[in-house]
Write a protein that holds these residues in place. Structure first.
Motif, PDB file in Angstrom:
ATOM      1  N   CYS A  91       0.860  -1.170   0.000  1.00 41.42           N
ATOM      2  CA  CYS A  91       0.000   0.000   0.000  1.00 41.42           C
ATOM      3  C   CYS A  91       0.903   1.228   0.000  1.00 41.42           C
ATOM      4  N   ALA A  92       0.514   2.246  -0.741  1.00 35.74           N
ATOM      5  CA  ALA A  92       1.287   3.487  -0.779  1.00 35.74           C
ATOM      6  C   ALA A  92       0.346   4.676  -0.646  1.00 35.74           C
ATOM      7  N   SER A  93       0.787   5.705   0.050  1.00 36.58           N
ATOM      8  CA  SER A  93      -0.061   6.895   0.185  1.00 36.58           C
ATOM      9  C   SER A  93       0.701   8.132  -0.279  1.00 36.58           C
ATOM     10  N   THR A  94      -0.054   9.173  -0.614  1.00 35.99           N
ATOM     11  CA  THR A  94       0.559  10.407  -1.088  1.00 35.99           C
ATOM     12  C   THR A  94      -0.087  11.615  -0.425  1.00 35.99           C
ATOM     13  N   VAL A  95       0.698  12.694  -0.391  1.00 37.18           N
ATOM     14  CA  VAL A  95       0.232  13.958   0.179  1.00 37.18           C
ATOM     15  C   VAL A  95      -0.762  14.595  -0.781  1.00 37.18           C
TER      16      VAL A  95
END
Lengths: 113, 112
Positions: A91-95
């Motif tokens: 899983c990856a998240s971004t601003v």
């Protein structure tokens, strides 16, 4: 400040079963992407969620589905598991507004027997 | 078909030398290219991003070049250390929406 967290860390399932993986994004991040990484290969994009909707999808069958909650956390569901679904799920998240840089979690290792 | 290729063979170098890793792509016109580091059993960690209008970018001991004519990026680690041993992945955003497409990665081993 906690980074991206994923649960569980490891999972063993049998063919035909269903699995749900969970992801909590980094604090302040609103977009979550899921990737599948087979052993010895690079991650492959599954889909991305933003504002609780699927924004983009890679080349994965409908057996792979997801959800994003109001608190930006996300789930990945895989139905009718196949042996080939064994992989590390990332899983990856971004601003918000800075979608270029993705922050990855440690992944969930799924083994399908 | 669209491809991102990295050398699948491990790169073994001596401590203190410069490591150079290659990423080649075909049939893409990416707005930018990224490099990530991945340690065994861990998620990738973002290192550098270089845009199509940039030829070179540096960060501490890291240097990335981007040649859109050759469709190639080179990733350099100068004064390499055993702690630099990891798999390095390049990634492209092929449709300007952060659907990252990754290469297969190159494993770097730095020997003391």
């Amino acid at each position: 400040d906690a980074g991206v967290t994923q649960s569980p860390t490891h999972l063993i399932k049998t063919r035909g079963q269903q699995v749900t993986l969970r992801c909590s994004p980094k604090s302040g991040h609103d977009t979550v992407s899921w990737y599948q990484q087979a052993l010895g290969q690079g991650p492959q994009f599954i889909f991305q969620y933003y504002e609780e909707e699927e924004r983009q999808r890679g080349n994965f069958p409908d057996r792979f589905s997801g959800h994003q909650f109001p608190n930006y956390s996300s789930e990945l569901n895989v139905n009718a598991l196949l042996l080939g679904d064994s992989a590390l799920y990332l899983c990856a998240s971004t601003v918000p507004g800075q979608w270029e840089t993705q922050y990855f979690g440690p992944g969930t290792r799924l083994l399908v027997l | 078909s669209q491809k991102i290729e990295q050398n699948s063979e491990a790169l073994n170098i001596q401590e203190g030398k410069t490591a150079t890793l290659t990423c080649n792509y075909t049939n893409y016109s990416p707005a930018y290219l990224q490099w990530y580091r991945q340690d065994p059993g861990r998620g990738p960690v973002f290192l550098l991003l270089i845009r199509e209008n940039e030829k070179e970018k540096r960060k501490e001991r890291l240097k990335v070049t981007f040649d859109t004519t050759l469709k190639q990026s080179l990733f350099h680690i100068t004064a390499s250390q055993p702690a630099d041993s990891a798999t390095y992945l390049c990634a492209l955003d092929i449709n300007a929406g952060n659907m990252l497409t990754f290469g297969g990665g190159t494993r770097l081993m730095v020997k003391p």
